[in-house]
Design a protein around this motif. Structure first.
Motif, PDB file in Angstrom:
ATOM      1  N   ALA A  90    -109.478 -65.206 -10.724  1.00 19.35           N
ATOM      2  CA  ALA A  90    -110.199 -66.109  -9.833  1.00 19.35           C
ATOM      3  C   ALA A  90    -109.986 -65.739  -8.363  1.00 19.35           C
ATOM      4  O   ALA A  90    -110.825 -66.061  -7.508  1.00 19.35           O
ATOM      5  CB  ALA A  90    -109.749 -67.541 -10.074  1.00 19.35           C
ATOM      6  N   LEU A  91    -108.904 -65.039  -8.076  1.00 22.16           N
ATOM      7  CA  LEU A  91    -108.618 -64.655  -6.697  1.00 22.16           C
ATOM      8  C   LEU A  91    -109.523 -63.536  -6.198  1.00 22.16           C
ATOM      9  O   LEU A  91    -109.428 -63.144  -5.031  1.00 22.16           O
ATOM     10  CB  LEU A  91    -107.151 -64.238  -6.560  1.00 22.16           C
ATOM     11  CG  LEU A  91    -106.116 -65.353  -6.783  1.00 22.16           C
ATOM     12  CD1 LEU A  91    -104.708 -64.825  -6.607  1.00 22.16           C
ATOM     13  CD2 LEU A  91    -106.362 -66.516  -5.825  1.00 22.16           C
ATOM     14  N   ALA A  92    -110.398 -63.029  -7.060  1.00 22.56           N
ATOM     15  CA  ALA A  92    -111.369 -62.036  -6.598  1.00 22.56           C
ATOM     16  C   ALA A  92    -112.293 -62.615  -5.534  1.00 22.56           C
ATOM     17  O   ALA A  92    -112.891 -61.878  -4.736  1.00 22.56           O
ATOM     18  CB  ALA A  92    -112.189 -61.527  -7.787  1.00 22.56           C
ATOM     19  N   ALA A  93    -112.418 -63.947  -5.506  1.00 28.17           N
ATOM     20  CA  ALA A  93    -113.247 -64.596  -4.485  1.00 28.17           C
ATOM     21  C   ALA A  93    -112.506 -64.791  -3.169  1.00 28.17           C
ATOM     22  O   ALA A  93    -113.100 -65.261  -2.184  1.00 28.17           O
ATOM     23  CB  ALA A  93    -113.733 -65.950  -5.007  1.00 28.17           C
ATOM     24  N   ALA A  94    -111.205 -64.449  -3.131  1.00 24.73           N
ATOM     25  CA  ALA A  94    -110.415 -64.675  -1.922  1.00 24.73           C
ATOM     26  C   ALA A  94    -110.960 -63.935  -0.701  1.00 24.73           C
ATOM     27  O   ALA A  94    -111.014 -64.515   0.394  1.00 24.73           O
ATOM     28  CB  ALA A  94    -108.954 -64.295  -2.176  1.00 24.73           C
ATOM     29  N   PRO A  95    -111.397 -62.650  -0.820  1.00 24.41           N
ATOM     30  CA  PRO A  95    -111.935 -61.973   0.375  1.00 24.41           C
ATOM     31  C   PRO A  95    -113.135 -62.695   0.978  1.00 24.41           C
ATOM     32  O   PRO A  95    -113.278 -62.750   2.204  1.00 24.41           O
ATOM     33  CB  PRO A  95    -112.314 -60.584  -0.152  1.00 24.41           C
ATOM     34  CG  PRO A  95    -111.411 -60.366  -1.317  1.00 24.41           C
ATOM     35  CD  PRO A  95    -111.265 -61.713  -1.949  1.00 24.41           C
ATOM     36  N   ALA A  96    -113.989 -63.253   0.122  1.00 24.34           N
ATOM     37  CA  ALA A  96    -115.153 -63.974   0.649  1.00 24.34           C
ATOM     38  C   ALA A  96    -114.721 -65.214   1.415  1.00 24.34           C
ATOM     39  O   ALA A  96    -115.269 -65.525   2.487  1.00 24.34           O
ATOM     40  CB  ALA A  96    -116.087 -64.345  -0.499  1.00 24.34           C
TER      41      ALA A  96
END
Length: 636
Positions: free
Chosen positions: A189-195
């Protein structure tokens, strides 16, 4: 609502009430006027711009409650009280259940707020209280392992870029490392952190958009409308260039002086028990929550290095140390909880007693300075505005004067007045912006153009100005070469200075500002051939601020010119006791010792001055005179 949660809200309400009561009724010294102007006009503050603070300040400036400066001060009080609440909640998270943990969490929340540094930042218009709140929120999210907390942390880190630059290293750097590690370990779920990080960082677009607007704000410090200017603003390039002689010193002795000064300040504000309890708390946290202990050591150590090496200019102004105080408070709270838990059934009472013992010295310390704010800044600003005739110009050097003029311009007070920071006269775009407000084209020679328009008032400082500074008050009058140097009589000068510099009490920042004004007036009086008046004014500068190096060195010059070289040498020695590497004091002391016949003392001063500036001629000339008088002309 449970007792523990209710206590948190009680701490918030009490802290907010105390901060608001201690706040000055209007303008404060240093950068407060400029930041107030940036908030009131949706402007751009000094690097790094602080867009979040400007937006928050504008929202509060719209609330019809007291003066504009007081309204924006409420932003500091509100975020500082929020920091107290966030510290308490973070303490409960780290310390667990039980009365001892509750007492420790309360200590961790209150100890930083009781110290003068955070207390001061909570009661004036500054960026450090909002920065403290974001720091504590980030620390809380860093120690939570859920994906939701990680995504929230990414957003907070993006927003942190819109506050003080210290947050980039204190929380953004470790947060990126932690989020990257968790992503590699399977928290997809942390793949959305950069956004989310980019979304939060979008707040920085406020700077170029606002600067490029058709109607520019009154406070537009860096006007970062281009990519290059934006990069310079965000990297604080202008500040680093202005203070390059004081930042990142490679002299071990200088760093040691800063270390002792900052360390003594922390101990004086929080008391000796605070670091002792903090060390015990770090030991306890390292056993039970090693990540929390590591974070506190990271924040405390990094802030200490920042204070003594990167920004030593902020030590005296109490602009350093907020992150260190937060870390020390949390660690001390952990120490009190650990000792209390060791007492078993008496744990809550024991931890509470320990917390009181640690907290009371911080509460009692620096009382006059916490509650001693005066209306001196308002008096100084309006004395300067009254001194300036229509279509006049002011060239200011200090933050105190410049910031007040920024605010006056933002509020539409004296729109006919040209106000320019002397140290930024090289900035052609700034010059164009100031002249454009008056519907005029900027002249090729700014100083000559301003003198042609009318009276130019100038603040004495390290940046030289063309022409001569003639005695006037509160600011001096800039006179073109060959112009009229006549000055008002001493009684009028004293009366003009008395308005802003009376009834300052324990307002240390005000005493410093007024002492600097007296030094400028004293120098100008001496250069205009009025040494007796110069002596009186410089002595008044020392009464306002006994450690004023400029007052000591200049009074030494005046006393020597009046036929008192021994007194002049003694004044230079006082200055050197404060700063042994003060070059001008070394040269002056050497010259005065030559006049009194103390050749050995003169030689020591000239040798030290030569070591400070090997290429400068005065120390070599002084050593040659010493050798000649001691019977060794060939060596000279």
């Amino acid at each position: 609502m449970g007792f523990r949660r209710a206590l948190g809200w009680l701490l918030f309400a009490a802290a907010f009430a105390v901060f608001v009561l201690a706040a000055p009724p209007g303008l404060y010294w240093l950068d407060s006027g400029e930041l107030t102007a940036a908030g009131a006009s949706l402007g751009i503050a000094h690097p790094t711009g602080f867009p979040i603070f400007c937006l928050l300040g504008k929202a509060l400036a719209l609330v019809p409650l007291g003066e504009v400066a007081f309204r924006i001060t409420v932003a500091s009080a509100l975020t500082a009280a929020g920091t107290v609440y966030a510290l308490y909640r973070l303490g409960l998270l780290w310390l667990g259940e039980g009365g001892a943990a509750t007492a420790g969490a309360a200590l961790g929340a209150l100890l930083p707020a009781a110290g003068l540094t955070l207390f001061r930042q909570a009661t004036v218009v500054e960026v450090y209280a909002p920065t403290a709140l974001v720091l504590v929120l980030a620390l809380s999210l860093l120690t939570r392992r859920s994906s939701r907390a990680g995504l929230a942390l990414a957003l907070v880190c993006g927003l942190a870029l819109g506050l003080h630059a210290q947050l980039r290293w204190l929380v953004v750097a470790p947060a990126l490392a932690v989020l990257g590690l968790r992503l590699l370990r399977g928290q997809r779920a942390l793949a959305a952190a950069p956004a989310l990080l980019a979304l939060g960082a979008g707040i920085l677009l406020y700077l170029p958009v606002r600067s490029a607007a058709a109607r520019r704000p009154s406070a537009d410090w860096g006007h970062p409308a281009t990519a290059r200017a934006l990069a310079d603003q965000l990297s604080a390039g202008r500040i680093r260039r202005a203070f390059e002689d004081q930042m990142l010193s490679r002299e071990p002795r200088v760093v040691l002086v800063h270390t002792c000064s900052f360390g003594g300040l922390v101990l004086g504000q929080l008391g000796v028990l605070a670091p002792i309890m903090g060390a015990l708390g770090l030991f306890a946290l390292a056993r039970r929550r090693p990540a929390a202990a590591a974070l506190l050591m990271w924040v405390g150590a990094l802030d200490f290095v920042y204070a003594i090496w990167v920004n030593p200019m902020g030590i005296e102004d109490l602009q350093n140390g907020v992150p260190l105080h937060l870390a020390l408070g949390l660690a001390a709270g952990a120490g009190a909880a650990w000792l209390g838990q060791a007492l078993k059934r008496a744990g809550a009472a024991g931890a509470s007693a320990i917390a009181v013992c640690v907290l009371v010295p911080a509460v009692l310390a620096d009382g006059p300075q916490k509650w001693g704010s005066s209306d001196g800044p308002d008096r100084l600003l309006h004395a300067i505005l009254a001194q300036a005739p229509p279509r006049g110009a002011v060239l200011a050097q200090s933050d105190d004067v410049n910031a007040g003029l920024w605010l006056a311009r933002a509020l539409g007070e004296r729109p006919d007045l040209f106000a320019l920071p002397t140290q930024h006269l090289w900035d052609r775009r700034l010059i164009e912006q100031v002249f454009a407000r008056a519907g005029e084209a900027p002249p090729p020679d700014v100083i000559a153009g301003l003198l042609a328009r009318g009276t130019v008032l100038a603040e004495d400082g390290p940046d030289p100005l063309p022409g001569v500074l003639s005695p006037a008050a509160p600011l001096l009058r800039l006179v073109a070469p060959g112009g009229d140097l006549r000055a008002p009589p001493a009684a009028r000068l004293w009366a003009a200075l008395a308005r802003p510099c009376s009834d300052l009490g324990d307002d240390t920042m005000g005493r410093r500002a007024c002492s600097a004004l007296c030094v400028g007036l004293g120098k100008s009086l001496y250069l205009s051939g009025r040494p007796l008046e110069a002596r009186a004014v410089l002595e008044a500068a020392l009464e306002l601020r006994p450690g004023n190096l400029a007052a000591l060195t200049n009074l030494g010059v005046v006393r020597t010119a009046l036929g008192e070289p021994a007194a002049g040498a003694a004044l230079e020695e006082r200055a050197l006791a404060i700063d042994p590497d003060h070059y001008s004091a070394r040269i002056n002391a050497g010259r005065y010792r030559l006049q009194t016949g103390d050749l050995e003392a003169a030689r020591r001063h000239f040798e030290r001055a030569h070591a400070l500036r090997p290429q400068a001629a005065p120390p070599l000339v002084g050593l040659a005179v010493v050798l000649a008088r001691s019977g060794h002309p060939a060596e000279g």
